[in-house]
Structures are given as structure tokens and as C-alpha cells.
Design a protein around this motif. Structure first.
Motif, PDB file in Angstrom:
ATOM      1  N   GLN A   5       0.821  -1.214   0.000  1.00 35.93           N
ATOM      2  CA  GLN A   5       0.000   0.000   0.000  1.00 35.93           C
ATOM      3  C   GLN A   5       0.855   1.264   0.000  1.00 35.93           C
ATOM      4  N   GLN A   6       1.991   1.207   0.724  1.00 33.67           N
ATOM      5  CA  GLN A   6       2.815   2.399   0.885  1.00 33.67           C
ATOM      6  C   GLN A   6       3.782   2.631  -0.274  1.00 33.67           C
ATOM      7  N   CYS A   7       4.085   1.586  -1.027  1.00 35.97           N
ATOM      8  CA  CYS A   7       4.987   1.760  -2.164  1.00 35.97           C
ATOM      9  C   CYS A   7       4.282   2.507  -3.297  1.00 35.97           C
ATOM     10  N   ARG A   8       5.053   3.183  -4.091  1.00 35.16           N
ATOM     11  CA  ARG A   8       4.509   3.898  -5.236  1.00 35.16           C
ATOM     12  C   ARG A   8       4.189   2.935  -6.368  1.00 35.16           C
ATOM     13  N   THR A   9       3.416   3.399  -7.316  1.00 38.95           N
ATOM     14  CA  THR A   9       3.045   2.525  -8.437  1.00 38.95           C
ATOM     15  C   THR A   9       4.230   2.185  -9.317  1.00 38.95           C
ATOM     16  N   VAL A  10       5.247   3.065  -9.312  1.00 42.06           N
ATOM     17  CA  VAL A  10       6.417   2.789 -10.159  1.00 42.06           C
ATOM     18  C   VAL A  10       7.380   1.821  -9.487  1.00 42.06           C
ATOM     19  N   ASP A  11       7.206   1.617  -8.185  1.00 40.71           N
ATOM     20  CA  ASP A  11       8.131   0.752  -7.460  1.00 40.71           C
ATOM     21  C   ASP A  11       7.733  -0.711  -7.619  1.00 40.71           C
ATOM     22  N   ASP A  59      14.626  10.912  -2.538  1.00 37.12           N
ATOM     23  CA  ASP A  59      13.241  10.438  -2.642  1.00 37.12           C
ATOM     24  C   ASP A  59      13.126   9.002  -2.156  1.00 37.12           C
ATOM     25  N   ALA A  60      14.099   8.197  -2.505  1.00 33.24           N
ATOM     26  CA  ALA A  60      14.063   6.801  -2.070  1.00 33.24           C
ATOM     27  C   ALA A  60      14.146   6.720  -0.557  1.00 33.24           C
ATOM     28  N   SER A  61      14.968   7.587   0.051  1.00 37.93           N
ATOM     29  CA  SER A  61      15.085   7.583   1.513  1.00 37.93           C
ATOM     30  C   SER A  61      13.742   7.943   2.148  1.00 37.93           C
ATOM     31  N   GLU A  62      13.033   8.920   1.537  1.00 40.38           N
ATOM     32  CA  GLU A  62      11.733   9.304   2.078  1.00 40.38           C
ATOM     33  C   GLU A  62      10.736   8.145   1.975  1.00 40.38           C
ATOM     34  N   VAL A  63      10.760   7.420   0.855  1.00 42.81           N
ATOM     35  CA  VAL A  63       9.870   6.267   0.693  1.00 42.81           C
ATOM     36  C   VAL A  63      10.181   5.228   1.772  1.00 42.81           C
TER      37      VAL A  63
END
Length: 967
Positions: free
Chosen positions: A871-877, A898-902
Motif C-alpha cells: 500500500q505504501q509503495c509507489r506505483t512505479v516501485d 526520494d528513495a530515503s523518504e519512501v
């Protein structure tokens, strides 16, 4: 040993020269001609006890088996040691021991380990298999296998037993001539006589197994605790009253130690004899010299029960307070115990007279040929606190003090004294630089001074000095004077000062030390931001800091050894790096350095080295490298490290787990279809530098080449395809040879039914048969049958593809699907020059969930975590289950920020999850290792993320850690 009682049996008499050689061995006059034997103070001392993993602190027996393991017998079982951890064997069906108390070991000539202990327990260990024999019913004190393969068993109160190869036992008691039923020691001499030490004297068994008395008074009516053959096969006898050597052809033995209760004897070689005592600690005899170690020098207890020298030369001592080990560590530290004036050392001088001068907070010490002398400075220095040292003209010694200025010594006598009263700007002298023309630069806490025949020239901040706090001075071959301060470096040239802008390099300020590298014309400067290279020809500066492989910022002194390595001191230990690698990095031929860090486990009493004054490190005339530390002066002989490296430690496979289940270590095994996670643990059985052993592995059938594992002791594989595999592992010390014989584990991963060739063939045959029947049955139904069969094939293919790419528990992509996506995204990132981030996620302490709450709860936790992560991952991940409690996230076209924020969002979300419906106190956190494709090839991405994940766990878990290449 030959006593008068034995002389009656002339066929057993030793040649007389044995006695002469033994006497010479212990003659003090031979000491001057013997080779140098290091003092006991030169060995690194280490204690292992129950806090280290031992089951009990009383160590009754010690041995080392041919595979390299160390074995220790205690009152709470057998402890096997691999250099890192203990494995305990106690009373259980595997061992067959009737009681956990173990008193004695015996390793026979067939490499079989015999174990005896409480309640008469007797077992043997061979090729990893334990075999128990009927117990004797009485504590076994000693075991001995004679040259006819007869096992002799000495008991505490039932006398002596002999067990032959068939298991038949013969019992010897008082009626047979034993002076006591309490037997302490056994030994067989070169003539086949079995010597028996009892609580009431010494006897021997002749060739007819008749017990014969010994006439010497020293061996009658006294407990005989230890028997040992010396290097000439003569008998050493340890008694309650002393240590004796039996004289050949004489009735009176030679007294080696008088009135010392001897409990253990170890003849190391022709020069060294180790003696354990009942209440006086450890003794060493060599060339007529007796040295001792007791609780005052770190021995955990003065009662010695066992002694052993292992294959690498370490001495293991069993005491009532744990294991005491003397080992030849890389570093040797000298303190006030051996003659230093003070332990807080600051400055070193390797003098042209061959002596080493050590300046400390409590005075100046001269070390010449191992002799320590404290030089009296009280005439001009009240505190005698030394900060800096240098050699002046005519072999004078220049001493910079903390509060009393500069002292010049000649032949240990004060020749001149400089302080604020005659021109120095401050009495705190931290650096001294004598010049060839008789002048001298002096660095103080309030500027720098040039002492000349016509006076003293002082320079400060007003004259261009970047800081008045001067910590280092150096003159280069082109006569420039470099001045290191607390806020940069100044250069004195043509009677002018100019400043080097070292702050431009990672905001460096302190220049603690300087070393000239003549072949490349570089001045190396140690700073609070790493190592700087100042190119004297071009005046260019380069830095080797944390980004290039330095483990931390602040370094003090660089010493170049004769083997081509740089040794660098710091607050956290001594670094060693290859000089050629450093030069290659400066030339752009390397991207990073491999640095070794030495500390307290390598012989330093304190890993905190001192800096801030010159010089805090020195290369001595014998090639040794010395450093000042907060607890004495420490030295290392670099060439001896190569000697350590030449020892290839044996390596063993200790544990194999598949999906959390332990597997046997013996013959090849078959793993059931669907086995997902394979973990293989191994150990290099070396004890000189156990923590520095390097490993490499190769899974034949999967790996194309050896995989470097560093110091990791576990290899893990997930989602292996079906097939036959051979796992190989070898070990080495740093820069050393790999083990000549690898440890091997062979296994076969069985395929699923649908992965077998005959199953696929059967499916094809069935479909073909149905098609033929359908055609013959009715032509009109051909199209319908064809559609049905195609649909069936498509459904089965889809199902197979789904099973092959999806994790059954979480519904996430599995490792195979992830590997394909990773390769695709990495190639796309390389083509488009974009950033690709990869995060490896591990559930903290997940094993506790399975162990304490059940695997069913663990599976539910993983499913919920997977749902939250998805749910928390982005659609591109791309999110996938990596195996077990590990997940992996691929973040294409994503910056590190950005990756660190994810990742932080994922971590916080998981931390807030509520699992109280599963268990009242269940709380789940995750650790994340994040890396990018910056400077990394595809195979290195996962390795980099895994290292970052390991760092996150090491730092306390529930955190995000970035890989080294991201900095």
C-alpha cells in the motif's frame, strides 16, 4: 626417568647422555647462548569465562582435535570452541555422558578423542560421532592410550583400570601394589613402562603389568599430580612438593622446583617448560630462568588444571576462573608494569643510538635492548609531562614538555633549557624540528619559534599563522617548513608565511602529523578529515577521507613501514592501508581503499592512540612500528603479520538450515521440492586473529566463481533451481593463503512433480492421445476439442507461470520475478543515465515471533507486512519477497533523497502497526539497507544493499542505513 627401583630392570635403562642434556637444558649458564625468548609481558593475555559462553569457569582439561577445534572439559559439560563461540555438549542421548562433569581428555594416536568424568563416564568422539562405554561408577581423573592400544583409566577412589580393544577391563587395586586408590596422573615412557601417579606416591607397571615401586623418597608418600615426558623422553614429575626430573642411572631425581605444588606440565620445546601450580599461578622455565604469572598479572585464578599449546602457538591455560590464553598478537603494549614512566604516552623518538624514547604525562623513558630507564627531568620540569620529542645535533634528545618548555639532553643530562623566561612564546611545546644548520623550530600552544644563535624569532597569528596552536612541524627536501596547527597549515618559505587552504577539503582544520614520501615527492598530512596528499612539485592537494574508504575522520600520525604499508593512528585504533593502493586512488585507478583496523583484540590495551603533538608514531631501526596510546606504548612488527598470514586456518561447516530446519552435516542430503532458503554457517579454526579470518565460498552448480564473503560466517541462498550442488568454503588470514583443503557440503534440491521431465512428457503424450481419439471419434467435434485443449494448456501454463513468479504466502513477486525486473531496470537506468535505488528490508527479531508465538503467527505477520508495504509503495516501485522475513523494493528513476523518504515512510508505517489481536505485546519494526546504482555493477547492487542492512542492524535496528557508495 630411571630411579634405583627401576635400575634393576636394565633393559629399560636410558642412555646416560639423556641426563647430561637435561641438565644442560636447565643450566643457567646456557642462557647466554640460547636464542632469544620473548618475556611473558610481550604476549597478549586474554581470558574466556562464563561471560564468554563457557558453561563453567573451572577448566579441567584442554585439547585440540586435528580438525582445529579447541575442546574444554568443565564441571558443566564439554565446550567446543571455534574462535568465535562455544558449543556446549552436556548429558544427552547424543553424548551418552552419565553426568555433565568432565575431568579429563585424551587424544590418542588414531586422533580419537576420549572423554572421562563424573560417575565414571567414558565416551569417545570420532568423526563427529559420540560413543559411550559402560561407566566406571567413580570420577575418572586421567585417561591414557598406550602403544598397544590399551586404554588406561585412572579413578578418584577405585584405583586403575585397563580396557583393551575388545572392551575387556582389568582392575588394579591396593592388592596389586598401588600405594593409593586415588590416581592423579598417567604417562608411558619410551621403553613402554606405564607410570602411575597416585595420592601416595609414584609407581610403574612393567612389561608383565606388574606394579613396581620407586625408591626415591621424593616420590613416596606424596601426591603425584602431573607426569610428562620432556624433549629427550625423560620423565618430569610434578608433585605436591615440587617438580623433578628423573636422573638416568641415579636414584635421586634432579630438583627443578622445590616446595612448589605442581599440577600441570607442558614441555613446549627444548628451551621452554610451562608449569601449572595448585596455588601459585603459571610458571615458565627456560634456560635456567623462571618467570611467573599470577592473578596480579591478569591470571583469572592461581590454580592451574590444564595446559596446551595449539597448532598456531597459542598457550591455553585451564584455571578455576576460566580459560587464560597467551598469544602472539600482532601488537604488543608496554606500560608502567614493565618500566614506563607513565601510561598516558604522547611522543616517540627512534634515536640513532638504537634506543626508543617514550614521552608520557609522567616522564621520559628510554628503552634500549629491552631495558627500561626513566630519565630524570625534575631539575627543570616539576610535572615531567612530555608532549614532543626530536633528535638534535650530536645525538642530543630534545624534549618538549606540557608546562616547562623545551629541554635539551645530552647523555641523559640537561644541556639547555628554553621557556618563556628566555624567549619562547609558551611553555607548552608540542612540536620540535631541528635543522641541519643548528637552528631549531619549536611549535607551542601560542605560536611557533625559530631558535637561532643570535636569538629567538617567534611567529603568531598576526604574522600569518592560521592558528597559534601548533601541533606539527616538517621540513621538506626543498627547505620549506610546513607548520601544522589547529586551524590549517602554514608554509614558511623565503622568510614569509603562506597558508594552505585545507578547509576546502571536507572542512579540515587540524594537521596532526606530516610524513614525506620521497619516491613520489608527496607530503602526507594526517588531519581531522582524513589523509591529505600534498604534491610538492605542483602544490596540489588531494584527500583520502571517508568517501574513499577511511572508516572515520580524525587520524593522528602516519608511519610507513619497510613492507610498503601505511600505519595510521587514531582515537579508535591503528589503521593499516596499502601505500600502492593509496597512490592508485590518487591517480584515479581505484575508487576506494581497503583499510584494516587494529584494536584491543589485537594486543593493544587501549585502542585510543594519542595525537596533537609530535611525533606520536615512529618506525624503529628493527622495522617495528610504534605508537603512543592512552594506555602505554604499543608496537607492531609488520613482517610478523605476514607470518600470521602464512598460517592457513582449517575451515569447517558447522550448521546447515533449510527454511529454518537443521540438516545433518554428514553424507549428501536431498532437499525436498520447494525448499526456499538455504543457510550454511562455517568457521575458520584459527585463534591468532579469529575475528580477522576472511572467507570465500562457491556453490558449484550456481556460482561461476568464488564469492568473497569477508568476515561473514554464513552464506545464504534462496529460490535455487532444482539440481545437484556442492558448497565449498575456504578461509585465510588477511593477505594470506587460502585453506589448502576446502570444507564441502553436497546436496540435491529435488524438483516439484511438474518440474520433472517425465511429467511434462506424460502431459504432452496425454494431450496428443486425446487429440487423436477426438479426431477418430468424431470429426465434427474437432474444433470444440481443440479449443478445450488449448484452454487447458493456457490455464496450466498461466498457473505454472504464476507459481514461478509469485510468493505463495504474501502474494508478492518472488525473487525470480524481481531478478528479471532488476536486470531490466538496471539496463534501462544505464542507457538513460538515471538513478536506480534498491532497498533491502528485514523484519527485526522475527525469529522471536516464530519461536515464541508459533510459525502461524509469523506467517500472519508477514502477510500483513506485505500488504502494508504494498500500500505504501509507489506505483512505479516493485515490491518483492526476498525470502524468509526479508523484502526488497526496486525504485526506478528515483533519487537517493526520494528513495530515503519512501523507505522512512515504510518504516514508520510498519512501526505503528497494531498486532495486539495476534499477541498482546507484539510489536514489529523493520531495518532497511538502501543503495543506488552509483558506481556499482549489477551484481554489486544487492551486496551493497545487504551491507547497508547489516549496518542498520549493527546500529540498533529499526532504522534506515545508506550504502557506502551513496556517500
Amino acid at each position: 626417568m630411571l630411579l634405583s627401583g627401576l635400575c634393576r630392570h636394565r633393559r629399560h635403562v636410558y642412555h646416560f647422555f639423556c641426563f647430561l642434556l637435561c641438565t644442560v637444558f636447565f643450566n643457567t649458564a646456557a642462557a647466554s647462548a640460547a636464542k632469544h625468548i620473548p618475556s611473558l609481558d610481550n604476549y597478549f593475555k586474554e581470558t574466556l569465562n562464563t561471560r564468554s559462553g563457557l558453561p563453567h569457569n573451572t577448566i579441567n582439561a584442554i585439547t585440540q582435535t586435528p580438525d582445529g577445534y579447541m575442546w574444554f572439559g568443565t564441571w558443566e559439560g564439554v565446550a567446543r570452541y571455534n574462535g568465535r563461540e562455544f558449543r556446549i555438549f552436556d548429558r544427552n542421548p547424543q553424548t551418552g555422558l552419565p553426568d555433565v562433569g568432565v575431568r579429563t581428555f585424551h587424544l590418542d594416536k588414531h586422533n580419537v578423542l576420549w572423554i572421562g568424568g563424573a560417575r565414571g563416564g567414558l565416551v569417545k568422539v570420532q568423526d563427529g560421532q559420540w560413543q559411550a562405554f559402560p561407566p566406571f561408577g567413580e570420577l575418572i581423573n586421567r585417561l591414557f592410550m598406550d602403544n598397544q592400544d590399551r586404554l588406561w583409566v585412572a579413578t578418584e577412589g577405585q584405583g586403575l583400570y585397563m580396557q583393551d580393544a575388545t572392551g575387556k577391563r582389568t582392575h588394579f587395586t591396593l592388592d596389586d601394589g598401588l600405594p593409593s586408590l586415588q590416581i592423579h596422573s598417567l604417562q608411558q615412557d619410551a621403553n613402554g613402562l606405564l607410570w602411575v601417579g597416585t595420592a601416595n606416591g609414584l609407581v610403574y607397571l612393567d612389561a608383565q603389568l606388574q606394579i613396581q615401586p620407586v625408591a626415591a623418597d621424593e616420590f613416596n608418600g606424596v601426591p603425584i599430580f602431573a607426569l610428562e615426558l620432556n624433549h629427550q623422553a625423560a620423565l618430569l614429575v610434578g608433585t605436591e612438593r615440587g617438580l623433578y626430573l628423573a636422573q638416568p642411572s641415579q636414584s635421586k631425581p634432579l630438583t627443578l622446583l622445590d616446595n612448589v605444588p605442581v599440577s600441570a606440565i607442558l614441555q613446549e620445546n627444548s628451551d621452554i617448560l610451562w608449569i601449572g601450580t595448585i596455588d601459585r599461578g603459571l610458571l615458565r622455565l627456560h634456560n635456567g630462568i623462571t618467570e611467573s604469572l599470577d592473578m596480579r598479572q591478569g591470571l583469572p585464578n592461581n590454580r592451574i588444571l590444564a595446559l596446551l599449546k595449539d597448532k598456531e602457538g597459542n598457550l591455553w591455560v585451564g584455571t578455576n576462573g576460566g580459560i587464560f590464553r597467551l598469544r602472539d598478537a600482532p601488537f604488543n603494549t608496554m606500560t608502567t608494569e614493565v618500566g614506563l614512566a607513565g601510561n598516558y604516552t604522547r611522543a616517540l623518538l627512534s634515536h640513532s643510538n638504537g634506543c626508543m624514547y617514550v614521552g608520557s604525562s609522567r616522564g621520559l623513558t628510554r628503552i634500549c635492548n629491552g631495558a627500561f630507564s626513566i630519565i630524570d627531568l625534575t631539575a627543570v620540569s616539576v610535572g615531567q609531562s612530555v608532549l614532543s620529542l626530536a633528535e638534535g645535533p650530536d645525538q642530543t634528545v630534545l624534549v618538549g614538555t606540557y608546562a616547562d618548555g623545551l629541554i635539551e639532553l645530552q647523555y641523559d643530562q640537561i644541556r639547555r633549557h628554553y621557556d618563556t623566561g628566555n624567549g619562547l612564546p609558551a611553555n607548552e611545546v608540542r612540536a620540535i624540528l631541528p635543522l641541519g644548520n643548528g637552528q631549531m623550530w619549536v611549535g607551542t600552544s601560542n605560536g611557533v619559534s625559530l631558535i637561532k644563535d643570535d636569538g629567538i624569532l617567534s611567529l603568531g597569528v598576526a604574522d600569518g599563522l592560521p592558528s597559534s596552536f601548533v601541533v606539527s612541524l616538517f621540513q621538506t627536501p626543498d627547505q620549506r617548513i610546513f607548520i601544522g596547527t589547529g586551524n590549517g597549515v602554514a608554509v614558511y618559505e623565503n622568510e614569509q608565511l603562506r597558508t594552505l587552504n585545507i578547509a576546502a577539503y571536507d572542512d579540515a582544520h587540524y594537521a596532526f602529523g606530516m610524513t614525506y614520501d620521497a619516491p613520489v615527492n608527496i607530503l602526507w598530512i594526517t588531519t581531522d578529515r582524513g589523509l591529505m596528499a600534498y604534491h610538492l612539485a605542483s602544490n596540489d592537494i588531494q584527500i583520502i577521507g571517508r568517501a574513499q574508504g577511511m572508516p572515520f575522520d580524525k587520524i593522528f600520525e602516519l608511519v610507513q613501514d619497510q613492507q610498503g604499508s601505511f600505519w595510521i593512528s587514531s582515537n579508535r585504533g591503528i589503521l593499516r592501508l596499502n601505500r600502492s593502493h593509496a597512490l592508485a586512488l590518487l591517480a584515479g585507478k581505484r575508487s576506494s581503499l581497503s583499510v584494516e583496523l587494529y584494536g584491543e583484540s589485537d594486543g593493544m590495551i587501549s585502542s585510543q592512540a594519542n595525537g596533537g603533538s609530535a611525533k606520536a608514531g615512529a618506525l624503529h631501526h628493527d622495522g617495528s612500528v610504534w605508537f603512543a596510546t592512552s594506555m602505554g606504548v604499543t608496537r607492531v612488527q609488520p613482517e610478523r603479520l605476514q607470518q600470521f598470514a602464512e598460517i592457513a586456518p582449517p575451515v569447517v561447516i558447522e550448521k546447515v538450515h533449510v527454511d529454518g530446519q537443521a540438516l545433518p552435516l554428514g553424507s549428501p542430503v536431498n532437499l525436498i521440492a520447494g525448499s526456499n532458503r538455504l543457510e550454511i554457517s562455517y568457521a575458520g579454526l584459527g585463534f591468532v586473529m579469529s575475528g580477522r579470518i576472511q572467507y570465500r565460498t562457491k556453490l558449484v552448480g550456481f556460482d561461476r566463481d568464488w564469492v568473497a564473503r569477508g568476515t561473514a560466517i554464513t552464506a545464504e541462498y534462496t529460490n535455487l533451481p532444482p539440481g545437484e550442488y556442492r558448497f565449498l568454503v575456504s578461509a585465510s588470514y588477511p593477505d594470506g593463503e587460502w585453506s589448502k583443503q576446502e570444507a564441502v557440503y553436497t546436496f540435491t534440491l529435488l524438483p516439484h512433480l511438474w518440474q520433472r521431465w517425465w511429467f511434462k512428457f506424460a502431459i504432452i503424450l496425454l494431450l496428443t492421445t486425446l487429440s487423436i481419439i477426438a479426431v477418430r471419434w468424431r470429426m465434427s467435434s474437432l474444433r470444440h476439442t481443440e479449443q478445450r485443449l488449448r484452454k487447458l494448456v493456457a490455464e496450466q501454463t498461466t498457473e505454472l507461470q504464476l507459481l514461478a513468479r509469485q510468493d505463495a504466502l504474501t502474494g508478492l513477486a518472488n525473487r525470480r520475478a524481481f531478478d528479471e525486473e532488476l536486470q531490466h531496470e538496471y539496463q534501462r537506468a544505464q542507457r538513460n543515465n538515471t538513478t536506480l535505488c534498491l532497498a533491502l528490508i528485514d523484519v527485526d527479531h522475527f525469529k522471536r515471533v516464530n519461536d515464541q508465538l508459533s510459525h502461524a503467527v509469523g506467517d500472519e505477520v508477514l502477510k500483513r507486512l506485505a500488504e502494508v508495504l504494498k500500500q505504501q509503495c509507489r506505483t512505479v516501485d516493485m515490491l518483492a519477497r526476498w525470502g524468509g522475513e526479508e523484502f526488497v523494493v526496486l525504485l526506478p528513476d528515483t533519487s537517493l533523497q526520494d528513495a530515503s523518504e519512501v523507505c522512512e515512510r515504510l518504516r514508520h508505517k510498519v512501526e505503528k502497526l497494531n498486532f495486539t489481536d495476534l499477541a498482546a505485546d507484539l510489536h514489529i519494526t523493520i531495518s532497511i539497507g538502501l543503495t543506488t546504482n552509483n558506481k556499482l555493477e549489477l551484481p554489486q547492487l544487492l551486496v551493497s544493499a545487504d551491507k547497508a542492512l547489516y549496518n542498520a542492524k549493527k546500529l540498533g535496528r529499526n532504522r534506515l542505513a545508506l550504502a557506502d557508495n551513496t556517500r
